[in-house]
Design an enzyme around this catalytic site. Sequence first.
Site, PDB file in Angstrom:
ATOM      1  N   LEU A 149       0.883  -1.164   0.000  1.00  0.00           N
ATOM      2  CA  LEU A 149       0.000   0.000   0.000  1.00  0.00           C
ATOM      3  C   LEU A 149       0.918   1.210   0.000  1.00  0.00           C
ATOM      4  O   LEU A 149       1.974   1.191   0.650  1.00  0.00           O
ATOM      5  CB  LEU A 149      -0.879   0.028   1.260  1.00  0.00           C
ATOM      6  N   ASP A 150       0.513   2.271  -0.703  1.00  0.00           N
ATOM      7  CA  ASP A 150       1.336   3.481  -0.730  1.00  0.00           C
ATOM      8  C   ASP A 150       1.410   4.088   0.670  1.00  0.00           C
ATOM      9  O   ASP A 150       0.552   3.850   1.513  1.00  0.00           O
ATOM     10  CB  ASP A 150       0.740   4.522  -1.682  1.00  0.00           C
ATOM     11  N   ARG A 151       2.397   4.918   0.840  1.00  0.00           N
ATOM     12  CA  ARG A 151       2.615   5.551   2.148  1.00  0.00           C
ATOM     13  C   ARG A 151       1.360   6.282   2.644  1.00  0.00           C
ATOM     14  O   ARG A 151       0.993   6.210   3.809  1.00  0.00           O
ATOM     15  CB  ARG A 151       3.776   6.524   2.006  1.00  0.00           C
TER      16      ARG A 151
END
Length: 252
Positions: A117-119
Site C-alpha cells: 500500500l502506498d505511504r
Amino acid sequence: MINHKNKENPIVKTEKLVRLNKFLSDHGITSRRKADELIQKGFVKVNGRIVTELGTKVKPNDKISVSGKTVSTEKKFIYIILNKPKDYITTTDDEFDRKTVLDIVKTHDRIFPVGRLDRNTTGLLLLTNDGEMTFRLTHPKYKVEKVYSAGLDRELKFSDAKKLSEGVELDDGITAPCQLLVDPKNKTHIILTLYEGKNHEVKRMFEALGYQVKKLERKMFAGLDINGLKRGEYRKLTKNEINSLKKMTGLV
Ligand code: URA
C-alpha cells in the site's frame, strides 16, 4: 522413484528438491523475492557453505541458515491484519529510515506485508510469514478481490466510470475489468473493486483519465475486512479466516 544408474541398489528413493528461495519462504523467513536478495547478498548458507546462486535447490534435511541463524523446519505461520495509518510504508526496512508498518505490529516472528500500500494509503494490510500464501495472494492467477474507497479531486463522469470498469491503458498494459460504485450524493467518492494488483494501480487508473486521487483507503482484501479495527490497530486472523484464505489460494 527408480534410479537406474545405481547398479548396487536399483531402487533408491530420491528426496524431493526444492528451490532455496521457496524453502526460505515456506519456513516463514521472508517472501521469495526477498529471499533471492538474501541469497545474492551471501546471507544464506546451505550445510555450512554460503550459496549465492539463484535457483539453487535443497533437500528437506539440508541445514539452512540465514545470517548465522538456523532455519527451523517446524512450520509456524502467523497471519495479522492491520488497519494501516497514513505515513507508514509497507516495506520491511527502509534506507531513508521512514516509519514502516513493522514499527506498529509487535511480534517476534519475521512477518512481511502481503503486497503493498502506498505511504499515504490507509486501511487493510495483511502481514504474514507464510511465503507460499503471500506468493499466491499476490499472483494475478488467483484474482484476489481488493475493495478501495477513493476520494477524487472532482466528480467522476459516468462515461469515465464506464471506461475504468472496462479497463484503461497504463504504461504496463491495460487494466483488468473492475467494478465501480459512484456515491450518488458525492460523485467524488468512489468504491472500486479490483481483481489484480499492479503498482499504484488505483491512482494510475484515475490519472489516466485526468483525475487525482486525494484519499485512498483499502476496505477489503481477499474477503477480509477491517471492521472493528481503528487506524493503527491490528489483530490475528481467526482459524476460519485463515482456512478461507487457504481455500481461496488452493492451499487446502
Ligand atoms: N492503488 C494505489 O494507487 N495505491 C495503493 O496504495 C493501493 C492501490
